[in-house]
Design a protein around this motif. Sequence first.
Motif, short mmCIF file in Angstrom:
data_model
loop_
_atom_site.label_atom_id
_atom_site.label_comp_id
_atom_site.label_asym_id
_atom_site.label_seq_id
_atom_site.Cartn_x
_atom_site.Cartn_y
_atom_site.Cartn_z
N GLY A 1 7.08 21.34 28.19
CA GLY A 1 6.28 21.01 27.01
C GLY A 1 5.56 19.90 27.30
O GLY A 1 4.52 19.82 28.07
N ASP A 2 5.59 18.91 26.55
CA ASP A 2 4.63 17.54 26.53
C ASP A 2 5.22 16.59 27.72
O ASP A 2 4.42 15.60 27.94
CB ASP A 2 4.82 16.63 25.18
N TRP A 3 6.22 16.86 28.33
CA TRP A 3 6.70 15.93 29.33
C TRP A 3 6.72 16.53 30.69
O TRP A 3 6.90 17.83 31.10
CB TRP A 3 8.28 15.64 29.09
N ALA A 4 6.33 15.80 31.79
CA ALA A 4 6.19 15.90 33.14
C ALA A 4 7.43 14.93 33.67
O ALA A 4 7.01 13.78 33.80
CB ALA A 4 5.04 15.62 33.83
N GLY A 5 8.28 15.54 34.66
CA GLY A 5 9.15 14.75 35.44
C GLY A 5 8.65 14.66 36.81
O GLY A 5 8.20 15.67 37.22
N ILE A 6 8.84 13.31 37.36
CA ILE A 6 8.30 13.15 38.78
C ILE A 6 9.35 12.92 39.55
O ILE A 6 10.36 12.19 39.39
CB ILE A 6 7.37 11.86 38.80
N PHE A 7 9.55 13.84 40.76
CA PHE A 7 10.76 13.75 41.74
C PHE A 7 10.36 13.62 43.13
O PHE A 7 9.16 14.19 43.12
CB PHE A 7 11.65 14.96 41.31
N GLY A 8 11.17 13.43 44.09
CA GLY A 8 11.30 13.77 45.40
C GLY A 8 9.92 12.77 46.03
O GLY A 8 9.25 13.38 47.12
N MET A 9 9.35 11.76 45.38
CA MET A 9 8.57 10.87 46.16
C MET A 9 9.08 10.19 47.37
O MET A 9 9.88 9.61 47.31
CB MET A 9 8.13 9.67 45.03
N ARG A 10 8.45 10.57 48.59
CA ARG A 10 8.64 10.13 49.64
C ARG A 10 7.27 9.75 50.44
O ARG A 10 6.39 10.29 50.65
CB ARG A 10 9.34 11.11 50.57
N THR A 11 7.45 8.67 51.34
CA THR A 11 6.23 8.16 52.14
C THR A 11 6.91 7.91 53.49
O THR A 11 8.09 7.22 53.50
CB THR A 11 5.65 6.97 51.78
N LEU A 12 6.69 8.59 54.69
CA LEU A 12 7.20 8.31 55.96
C LEU A 12 6.89 6.64 56.20
O LEU A 12 5.83 6.18 55.91
CB LEU A 12 6.61 9.19 56.82
N PRO A 13 7.90 6.01 56.97
CA PRO A 13 7.83 4.64 57.27
C PRO A 13 6.47 4.15 57.86
O PRO A 13 5.98 3.13 57.24
CB PRO A 13 8.98 4.38 58.04
N GLY A 14 5.99 5.05 58.78
CA GLY A 14 4.68 4.47 59.49
C GLY A 14 3.61 4.56 58.70
O GLY A 14 2.33 3.94 58.88
N HIS A 15 3.68 5.00 57.19
CA HIS A 15 2.51 5.36 56.30
C HIS A 15 2.60 4.49 55.06
O HIS A 15 1.63 4.87 54.05
CB HIS A 15 2.03 6.85 56.39
N ARG A 16 3.49 3.58 55.11
CA ARG A 16 3.90 2.99 53.93
C ARG A 16 2.68 1.94 53.42
O ARG A 16 2.18 1.32 54.54
CB ARG A 16 5.06 2.27 53.66
N ARG A 17 2.43 1.48 52.09
CA ARG A 17 1.43 0.31 52.05
C ARG A 17 0.38 0.74 52.10
O ARG A 17 -0.79 -0.15 52.46
CB ARG A 17 2.10 -0.97 52.81
N LYS A 18 -0.19 2.06 52.11
CA LYS A 18 -1.37 2.63 52.36
C LYS A 18 -1.73 3.27 51.01
O LYS A 18 -3.04 3.86 51.10
CB LYS A 18 -1.33 3.69 53.62
N GLY A 19 -1.07 3.06 49.98
CA GLY A 19 -1.67 3.83 48.87
C GLY A 19 -1.30 5.22 48.59
O GLY A 19 -1.77 5.80 47.67
N LEU A 20 -0.71 5.70 49.45
CA LEU A 20 -0.37 7.26 49.40
C LEU A 20 0.51 7.79 48.21
O LEU A 20 -0.11 8.64 47.70
CB LEU A 20 0.26 7.88 50.96
N ALA A 21 1.50 6.99 48.12
CA ALA A 21 2.38 7.59 47.06
C ALA A 21 1.78 7.33 45.57
O ALA A 21 1.57 8.09 44.74
CB ALA A 21 3.37 6.62 46.88
N ARG A 22 0.56 6.35 45.53
CA ARG A 22 -0.15 6.32 44.42
C ARG A 22 -1.14 7.46 44.39
O ARG A 22 -1.30 8.00 43.12
CB ARG A 22 -0.97 4.96 44.38
N ARG A 23 -1.64 7.92 45.18
CA ARG A 23 -2.51 9.03 45.35
C ARG A 23 -1.78 10.39 45.02
O ARG A 23 -2.00 11.36 44.39
CB ARG A 23 -3.26 9.28 46.56
N ILE A 24 -0.49 10.50 45.68
CA ILE A 24 0.34 11.64 45.35
C ILE A 24 0.56 11.70 43.80
O ILE A 24 0.50 12.81 43.44
CB ILE A 24 1.49 11.68 46.11
#
Length: 246
Positions: A174-197
């Motif tokens: 319906g009107d809602w979206a749930g966000i699950f399973g967000m993962r970023t591998l350690p070598g790629h953190r702090r690059k804004g990838l989670a934000r883009r996903i």
Amino acid sequence: MIIDPRLLEPIADRAWPARETAALGGWRLKASDGWSRRINACWPLDEPGRPADEAIDAVEAFYAARGAPACFKLADGAAVPANLAEHLTARGYRPAHETLVMTGATTGDADEAVTLSATPDPAFEAVFLASAAGNAAEARERLDALGRIPAPAFFGRMDIDGQTAALGAAAVEGDWAGIFGMRTLPGHRRKGLARRILGALLDMAEGQGARRAYLQVEADNAPAIALYSGLGFAPAYCYRYWAVGA
């Protein structure tokens, strides 16, 4: 915007299916392999149809038959009956693992670098399992739950130099979206990838008619809370897991 947990909790329940479910009146009993608390707990969302202590007895019997301890997920303002915490406390249950539910608008941006699919593809599965931080059984249980999300669902991944580096999933109802399973591998953190996903998932969910999104984050995970706050998500309510000796 004020969010009524009595509205959102049933939606969140349906979005994260357990391997086995049962009903005790309006209480929802979920059982899987015992790792992810959300799919190994009783969600007391409405009247159980019997006195509270009798209902707790039935829940304990349900989990004992599966070789597991009883666990209750109590969301602020949503647990039924309202004095359930008092009954649990009298029986030796204690709250732990405080989790924050955050909500925001489905305002995101499509991203050509994010690969989206209706089911977890092999690359998504491989990286999700690889990000298990030493607990492969828990990762497998969570991956199985992701695979049970009812349609419409979306699974996003980003590849860096030919290797999948970040993941996320969305479940739309319906009107809602749930966000699950967000993962970023350690070598790629702090690059804004989670934000883009997340942006790509929100954009896709909006295309399916969702106007609001929710996610769950452990209350002591300050970096994740800061990330989601920066994307317009705000705290809505908390929930805790109650177990004997927790």
